[in-house]
Design a protein around this motif. Structure first.
Motif, mmCIF file in Angstrom:
data_model
loop_
_atom_site.group_PDB
_atom_site.id
_atom_site.type_symbol
_atom_site.label_atom_id
_atom_site.label_comp_id
_atom_site.label_asym_id
_atom_site.label_seq_id
_atom_site.Cartn_x
_atom_site.Cartn_y
_atom_site.Cartn_z
ATOM 1 N N LEU A 111 35.429 29.900 31.960
ATOM 2 C CA LEU A 111 36.817 30.378 31.946
ATOM 3 C C LEU A 111 37.320 30.464 33.377
ATOM 4 C CD1 LEU A 111 36.584 33.248 29.336
ATOM 5 C CD2 LEU A 111 38.161 31.321 29.205
ATOM 6 N N ARG A 112 37.376 29.333 34.054
ATOM 7 C CA ARG A 112 37.754 29.364 35.455
ATOM 8 C C ARG A 112 39.268 29.466 35.591
ATOM 9 N NH1 ARG A 112 34.952 28.200 40.105
ATOM 10 N NH2 ARG A 112 36.390 27.871 41.832
ATOM 11 N N LEU A 113 39.764 30.685 35.730
ATOM 12 C CA LEU A 113 41.218 30.898 35.743
ATOM 13 C C LEU A 113 41.709 31.560 37.027
ATOM 14 C CD1 LEU A 113 41.891 32.141 32.101
ATOM 15 C CD2 LEU A 113 42.647 29.999 33.108
ATOM 16 N N THR A 114 40.808 31.934 37.940
ATOM 17 C CA THR A 114 41.295 32.561 39.169
ATOM 18 C C THR A 114 42.134 31.557 39.945
ATOM 19 O OG1 THR A 114 39.152 32.012 40.096
ATOM 20 C CG2 THR A 114 39.533 34.311 39.578
ATOM 21 N N GLY A 115 43.218 32.042 40.527
ATOM 22 C CA GLY A 115 44.124 31.149 41.246
ATOM 23 C C GLY A 115 45.229 30.620 40.371
ATOM 24 N N THR A 116 45.146 30.810 39.054
ATOM 25 C CA THR A 116 46.226 30.349 38.174
ATOM 26 C C THR A 116 47.130 31.515 37.810
ATOM 27 O OG1 THR A 116 45.030 30.835 36.159
ATOM 28 C CG2 THR A 116 44.672 28.662 37.125
ATOM 29 N N ALA A 157 47.409 40.583 42.611
ATOM 30 C CA ALA A 157 47.785 39.261 43.106
ATOM 31 C C ALA A 157 46.836 38.828 44.214
ATOM 32 C CB ALA A 157 49.224 39.278 43.603
ATOM 33 N N LEU A 158 46.485 39.760 45.110
ATOM 34 C CA LEU A 158 45.557 39.441 46.204
ATOM 35 C C LEU A 158 44.186 39.054 45.653
ATOM 36 C CD1 LEU A 158 45.070 39.623 49.356
ATOM 37 C CD2 LEU A 158 44.138 41.885 48.890
ATOM 38 N N PHE A 159 43.722 39.806 44.658
ATOM 39 C CA PHE A 159 42.380 39.561 44.124
ATOM 40 C C PHE A 159 42.334 38.286 43.286
ATOM 41 C CE2 PHE A 159 39.400 43.301 44.429
ATOM 42 C CZ PHE A 159 40.089 43.918 45.450
ATOM 43 N N LEU A 160 43.322 38.076 42.431
ATOM 44 C CA LEU A 160 43.188 37.056 41.386
ATOM 45 C C LEU A 160 43.776 35.711 41.762
ATOM 46 C CD1 LEU A 160 43.964 39.227 38.240
ATOM 47 C CD2 LEU A 160 41.749 38.656 39.231
ATOM 48 N N ILE A 217 37.805 39.219 38.336
ATOM 49 C CA ILE A 217 37.474 38.099 39.208
ATOM 50 C C ILE A 217 36.063 37.589 38.898
ATOM 51 C CG2 ILE A 217 36.421 39.264 41.198
ATOM 52 C CD1 ILE A 217 38.265 37.590 42.971
ATOM 53 N N GLN A 218 35.197 38.474 38.411
ATOM 54 C CA GLN A 218 33.824 38.045 38.104
ATOM 55 C C GLN A 218 33.735 37.285 36.783
ATOM 56 O OE1 GLN A 218 30.692 41.117 39.396
ATOM 57 N NE2 GLN A 218 32.624 42.210 39.594
ATOM 58 N N ILE A 219 34.631 37.632 35.839
ATOM 59 C CA ILE A 219 34.626 36.902 34.565
ATOM 60 C C ILE A 219 35.269 35.533 34.738
ATOM 61 C CG2 ILE A 219 35.451 36.907 32.188
ATOM 62 C CD1 ILE A 219 35.627 39.904 32.364
ATOM 63 N N PHE A 220 36.398 35.510 35.438
ATOM 64 C CA PHE A 220 37.238 34.312 35.402
ATOM 65 C C PHE A 220 37.070 33.413 36.621
ATOM 66 C CE2 PHE A 220 39.341 37.268 32.505
ATOM 67 C CZ PHE A 220 39.422 36.477 31.385
ATOM 68 N N LEU A 238 43.178 43.225 24.762
ATOM 69 C CA LEU A 238 42.555 44.383 25.411
ATOM 70 C C LEU A 238 41.076 44.166 25.653
ATOM 71 C CD1 LEU A 238 44.176 47.503 23.726
ATOM 72 C CD2 LEU A 238 44.389 46.761 26.080
ATOM 73 N N SER A 239 40.389 43.556 24.676
ATOM 74 C CA SER A 239 38.949 43.403 24.896
ATOM 75 C C SER A 239 38.669 42.362 25.970
ATOM 76 C CB SER A 239 38.214 43.089 23.592
ATOM 77 O OG SER A 239 38.929 42.147 22.850
ATOM 78 N N GLY A 240 39.464 41.294 26.024
ATOM 79 C CA GLY A 240 39.200 40.259 27.016
ATOM 80 C C GLY A 240 39.610 40.662 28.427
ATOM 81 N N LEU A 241 40.705 41.401 28.543
ATOM 82 C CA LEU A 241 41.264 41.646 29.873
ATOM 83 C C LEU A 241 41.077 43.078 30.359
ATOM 84 C CD1 LEU A 241 44.527 39.620 29.305
ATOM 85 C CD2 LEU A 241 42.717 39.024 30.894
ATOM 86 N N LEU A 242 40.535 43.946 29.509
ATOM 87 C CA LEU A 242 40.331 45.322 29.959
ATOM 88 C C LEU A 242 38.893 45.788 29.706
ATOM 89 C CD1 LEU A 242 41.876 47.715 31.184
ATOM 90 C CD2 LEU A 242 42.264 48.547 28.891
#
Lengths: 291, 273
Positions: B136-141, B218-221, B128-131, A32-36
């Motif tokens: 933590l480059r996870l967008t697109g995965t 799905a569109l954003f991430l 999208i701004q965090i990843f 929750l803290s990481g994804l929300l």
């Protein structure tokens, strides 16, 4: 030797019960803290940042021109569909619960419709009330050409008709428990005391059902206000909605501006928090009658 | 219907009990049914219309396209992992909270309302701004998408599992099992899970239905790098609208299927206990 280890283990868990409690709750807390929580924090912090450090520039941009118009338009459309769906759904719920109808097939259909929405619904509405949709063509045969009279499925009225597709059945499903628990004894008491139908509604029916109705309308409003997929598939960037503006600020090539998207998102969150608070308060009121 | 419309026969009835007709109620319900089925008729007509009569060629072509299986497969994969993550996390956390930290239950209830306050668009803007930056480059995965879905679908899982946990007396069952020497893992898998099985199934169906229709996150991430079924429907519309409409119909049918299974399971639940 092994027994000594077990005794130690047990005594450790017994001595510090909060350790096992915390360990068991940790996965959910981390998720929750990481994804929300973190996304919300990043969004709020980012909304106060511009090119040269802290500033209110993003917020100032949202209360001008196209973004202000988009905000007002989104508010109006959400309110309209919430009230329209709310009234239709409530009346339908009362009809189903108090009338001699077999409701279960209709309720299955309603729950499918309330959950469907999104991209497929947009295309289905285009095939129905679009320029060559079957209802449009049927109306043309009867002699009324909607598209000659300014209607288009890609505009605000088309969007309201599309949202009604899931708002009406959603309100029906939200109101049904309240209507079903409305005691027939109350209605009979009013009738045996000589109340006319309008007196019954004025003094008994509406006061008891109103909290549930307000709660349902608030939830419908939130549902429409935060919706993006249906409108995006229906008209791309042509509809003047906050969620569509945000989409182009984040995904667009020419209008890329995450700071502005953050500010709009924060404003949306505030509006939605108010709507959900109204829902919670109304729900608490409604429960008084449902013991 | 005629039973209702008949005036009462006995003498001691209420004076108000005049015959009722249900004309406008029938009109209203017929209106709802018409409104809910009207777009489906539109889909059917658009996908079968040919120059001379009716054709099913679009159906054959749309289902022959390998891209369809790839993107539906992506959505099913995301759905499977979302169900696994959400349900395990929710079941275990709720059980733990029931057992050890009841004060947490109102907080969890509040969290289950959050997706209304933080809809997909807003969550997507934050995620999208965090990843999308290097640590933590996870967008697109698919991992990021599944993680986001797991959080967004918590309310479905929460409602379903909370309902079935309330019915079972978790504390007593756990204490009884503990006094008989069961380990906590044994208790969870062999005693608690069977109690909440109906909740797990209905929660899983709701999550699946959500993931199969989800478009915004799905569109954003992920966008084009892990295209899901709704993204495919949307993209297809610009160059093969008939195929896209066939897929829309499939999406309606699958939502229907899930609703039907849900009714099946929720009706069976009381007879099992």
């Amino acid at each position: 030797m092994s027994s000594a280890v077990t005794t130690f283990k047990q005594s450790f868990w017994l001595r510090y019960p909060w350790v096992s409690t915390a360990l068991g709750l940790a996965p959910m807390a981390i998720a929750l803290s990481g994804l929300l929580v973190l996304p919300i924090v990043i969004m709020v912090v980012g909304s106060f940042k511009a090119d040269q450090g802290w500033s209110l520039a993003n917020y100032l941009a949202t209360i001008r021109g196209e973004y202000l118009r988009a905000f007002i338009n989104t508010l109006m459309i959400s309110l309209l569909t919430a009230v329209l769906g709310g009234v239709l759904g409530t009346v339908t719920a009362i009809t189903l619960a108090w009338g001699p109808f077999n409701s279960s097939p209709l309720l299955t259909l309603a729950s499918v419709a309330a959950n469907w929405g999104g991209v497929p619904l947009a295309f289905a509405m285009i095939a129905t009330i679009g320029n060559s949709g079957w209802v449009t063509e049927l109306l043309r045969l009867v002699g009324w050409d909607a598209y000659q009279n300014g209607f288009t499925v890609y505009g605000n009225v088309g969007l309201i008709l599309t949202y009604t597709y899931f708002q009406w059945p959603l309100m029906l499903l939200l109101m049904l428990p309240a209507v079903q628990r409305f005691r027939s004894a109350w209605r009979e008491a009013a009738e045996s005391l000589g109340a006319t139908r309008s007196q019954f509604w004025r003094w008994v029916g509406i006061p008891i059902l109103l909290p549930s109705m307000i709660g349902g309308v608030a939830l419908l409003f939130a549902n429409a206000f935060g919706a993006q997929a249906t409108a995006f598939a229906l008209a791309g960037g042509a509809l003047n909605l906050i969620t569509i503006k945000i989409t182009f600020l984040i995904k667009g090539q020419t209008s890329f501006n995450p700071g502005l998207a953050n500010a709009l998102s924060v404003e949306m969150t505030v509006v939605l928090a108010i709507a959900v608070t109204i829902y919670l308060i109304a729900n608490q009121r409604a429960r008084r009658w449902m013991q | 219907m005629s039973l209702v419309a008949q005036p009462p026969q006995t003498g001691t009835v209420l004076p108000e009990a005049k015959p009722r007709t249900w004309v406008w109620q029938v009109v209203l319900l017929a209106g709802l049914v018409f409104y809910l089925l009207m777009p489906i008729v539109g889909l059917l007509r658009f996908s079968t219309r040919a120059a001379n009569g009716i054709t099913f060629q679009y159906y054959l072509n749309a289902f022959a396209d390998p891209a369809f299986y790839k993107f539906l497969g992506n959505s099913l994969l995301a759905g499977f992992w979302t169900i696994a993550v959400t349900l395990i996390l929710t079941t275990f956390t709720l059980y733990w909270a029931y057992l050890k930290a009841r004060w947490l239950l109102p907080l969890l209830e509040f969290i289950s309302l959050l997706p209304f306050v933080v809809p997909a668009v807003t969550l997507g803007v934050g995620l999208i701004q965090i990843f999308s930056t290097p640590p933590l480059r996870l967008t697109g995965t698919p991992y990021l998408l599944i993680g986001a879905y797991a959080v967004v679908t918590l309310p479905f899982a929460y409602r379903a599992i909370e309902n079935s946990l309330q019915g079972a007396n978790v504390l007593t069952l756990t204490e009884a099992a503990e006094s008989l020497g069961a380990s906590w893992w044994q208790i969870f898998v062999e005693i608690i899970l069977p109690c909440v099985w109906s909740g797990v199934i209905s929660g899983g169906l709701l999550v699946l239905s959500y993931v199969l229709g989800e478009f915004t996150l799905a569109l954003f991430l992920v966008g084009s790098s892990f295209q899901t079924f709704p993204l495919y429907i949307n993209q297809l519309y610009s160059y093969q609208p008939q195929y896209s409409v066939v897929m829309s119909l499939l999406s309606f049918v699958s939502t229907w299927l899930v609703a039907w299974l849900l009714v099946l399971f929720t009706q069976k639940a009381p007879s099992q206990t």
